[in-house]
Design an enzyme around this catalytic site. Structure first.
Site, mmCIF file in Angstrom:
data_model
loop_
_atom_site.group_PDB
_atom_site.id
_atom_site.type_symbol
_atom_site.label_atom_id
_atom_site.label_comp_id
_atom_site.label_asym_id
_atom_site.label_seq_id
_atom_site.Cartn_x
_atom_site.Cartn_y
_atom_site.Cartn_z
ATOM 1 N N LYS A 148 0.829 -1.225 -0.139
ATOM 2 C CA LYS A 148 0.072 0.073 0.027
ATOM 3 C C LYS A 148 0.866 1.057 -0.026
ATOM 4 O O LYS A 148 0.952 2.207 -0.875
ATOM 5 C CB LYS A 148 -0.729 0.099 1.314
ATOM 6 C CG LYS A 148 -1.647 -1.076 1.341
ATOM 7 C CD LYS A 148 -2.708 -1.004 2.521
ATOM 8 C CE LYS A 148 -2.108 -1.101 3.979
ATOM 9 N NZ LYS A 148 -1.359 -2.354 4.075
ATOM 10 N N ARG A 156 0.595 -9.470 13.307
ATOM 11 C CA ARG A 156 0.004 -8.275 12.588
ATOM 12 C C ARG A 156 -1.027 -9.220 11.540
ATOM 13 O O ARG A 156 -1.867 -8.495 11.116
ATOM 14 C CB ARG A 156 1.119 -7.512 11.896
ATOM 15 C CG ARG A 156 1.808 -6.665 13.043
ATOM 16 C CD ARG A 156 2.807 -5.974 12.727
ATOM 17 N NE ARG A 156 2.818 -5.088 11.383
ATOM 18 C CZ ARG A 156 3.566 -4.691 10.745
ATOM 19 N NH1 ARG A 156 4.672 -5.095 10.660
ATOM 20 N NH2 ARG A 156 3.318 -3.474 9.670
ATOM 21 N N ARG A 200 11.642 -1.838 10.711
ATOM 22 C CA ARG A 200 10.945 -1.471 11.797
ATOM 23 C C ARG A 200 10.846 -2.350 12.688
ATOM 24 O O ARG A 200 10.887 -3.674 12.587
ATOM 25 C CB ARG A 200 9.373 -1.242 10.891
ATOM 26 C CG ARG A 200 9.297 0.174 10.459
ATOM 27 C CD ARG A 200 8.028 0.055 9.366
ATOM 28 N NE ARG A 200 6.897 -0.420 10.208
ATOM 29 C CZ ARG A 200 5.572 -0.523 9.604
ATOM 30 N NH1 ARG A 200 5.318 0.167 8.492
ATOM 31 N NH2 ARG A 200 4.706 -1.078 10.148
ATOM 32 N N ARG A 244 -9.218 0.118 9.888
ATOM 33 C CA ARG A 244 -8.498 -1.005 9.998
ATOM 34 C C ARG A 244 -9.660 -1.861 10.761
ATOM 35 O O ARG A 244 -9.296 -3.073 10.889
ATOM 36 C CB ARG A 244 -7.397 -1.031 10.617
ATOM 37 C CG ARG A 244 -5.996 -1.347 9.615
ATOM 38 C CD ARG A 244 -4.964 -0.979 10.600
ATOM 39 N NE ARG A 244 -3.692 -1.600 10.174
ATOM 40 C CZ ARG A 244 -2.607 -1.028 9.846
ATOM 41 N NH1 ARG A 244 -2.763 0.152 9.567
ATOM 42 N NH2 ARG A 244 -1.650 -1.816 9.462
ATOM 43 N N ARG A 253 12.287 -6.216 4.470
ATOM 44 C CA ARG A 253 11.774 -4.594 4.140
ATOM 45 C C ARG A 253 12.777 -3.843 4.878
ATOM 46 O O ARG A 253 13.068 -3.963 6.062
ATOM 47 C CB ARG A 253 10.326 -4.708 4.789
ATOM 48 C CG ARG A 253 9.658 -3.186 4.571
ATOM 49 C CD ARG A 253 8.267 -3.278 4.322
ATOM 50 N NE ARG A 253 7.535 -3.214 5.782
ATOM 51 C CZ ARG A 253 6.427 -2.768 5.969
ATOM 52 N NH1 ARG A 253 5.560 -2.616 4.860
ATOM 53 N NH2 ARG A 253 5.869 -2.761 7.127
#
Ligand code: AMP
Length: 211
Positions: free
Chosen positions: A13, A166, A155, A88, A122
């Site tokens: 996203k 998550r 992160r 969300r 990532r």
């Protein structure tokens, strides 16, 4: 246009919102980025959000709803906005509907295995929010953001245990939001697997935009 980007964490996203923003000329509002900034600044919101985020859980609805209500009323959003990471939960979607119209909710469909692989590689720029992947989308210089030269970071919530949590939270609390927008006739889906440009072209086709 007010566009919502739905999808699991790591579904792309953030990466794709850059392209869509250039085409639509409206700002991207990412609740994750706003919360990370609040944590870095040590604000009350940041202090309240930190433990939830570190554990891979959602921040309480009311905190996020208040934050977004204020943001969406700002003059920046007069011509629309791209919402990345909000709503969300169905409660957030209902609240949004009470203070703002939504044109399209675009859902990024990516299998869980691909998400786990993406999150493991990532790298994120905390300054300009650019996102890279060590194999699929590496920066030109290892560990350095192409756009602003800042050192890239991993992160805290991208560690594998937190990623699984998550994903659970996504399936339990966020996937029902798709159904909410489907019932309103506003849901569109796009396959979020492949090259970054391929996915961008699929999205532009769905939104009727030209590259
Ligand atoms: P993201 O950068 O979108 O992956 O968001 C990182 C974290 O911020 C999430 O795992 C949540 O803890 C929190 N967060 C972001 N957006 C929301 C939201 N709309 N509702 C609740 N928590 C959120």
């Amino acid at each position: 246009m007010k566009l919502i980007l739905l999808g699991a964490p790591g579904a792309g996203k953030g990466t794709q919102s850059d392209f869509i923003k250039s085409a639509l000329k409206v700002p991207v509002i990412s609740t994750g980025n706003l919360l990370r900034e609040a944590i870095a600044l040590g604000t009350d919101l940041g202090k309240q959000a930190k433990a939830y985020m570190d554990g891979g859980n959602l921040v309480p609805d009311q905190l996020i709803i208040d934050l977004m209500k204020e943001k969406l009323q700002s003059s920046d959003c007069a011509n629309g906005a791209i919402l990345d990471g909000f709503p969300r939960t169905v409660a957030q979607a209902e609240a949004l509907q009470s203070f703002s119209d939504v044109d399209i909710a675009l859902s990024f469909e990516v299998p869980d295995e691909a998400i786990v692989h993406r999150m493991a590689g990532r790298r994120t720029c905390l300054k300009c929010h650019s996102v890279y992947h060590v194999e699929n989308n590496p920066p030109k210089v290892e560990g350095v953001c192409d756009k602003c030269g800042e050192a890239l970071t991993i992160r805290r919530d991208d560690n594998p245990d937190v990623v699984l949590q998550r994903l659970n939270v996504y399936h339990e609390q966020t996937e029902p939001v798709k159904h909410y927008y489907e019932q309103l006739g506003k849901l569109r889906s796009v396959e979020g697997v492949g090259e970054v440009e391929e996915i961008r072209d699929r999205i532009f086709a769905v939104l009727g935009l030209s590259v």
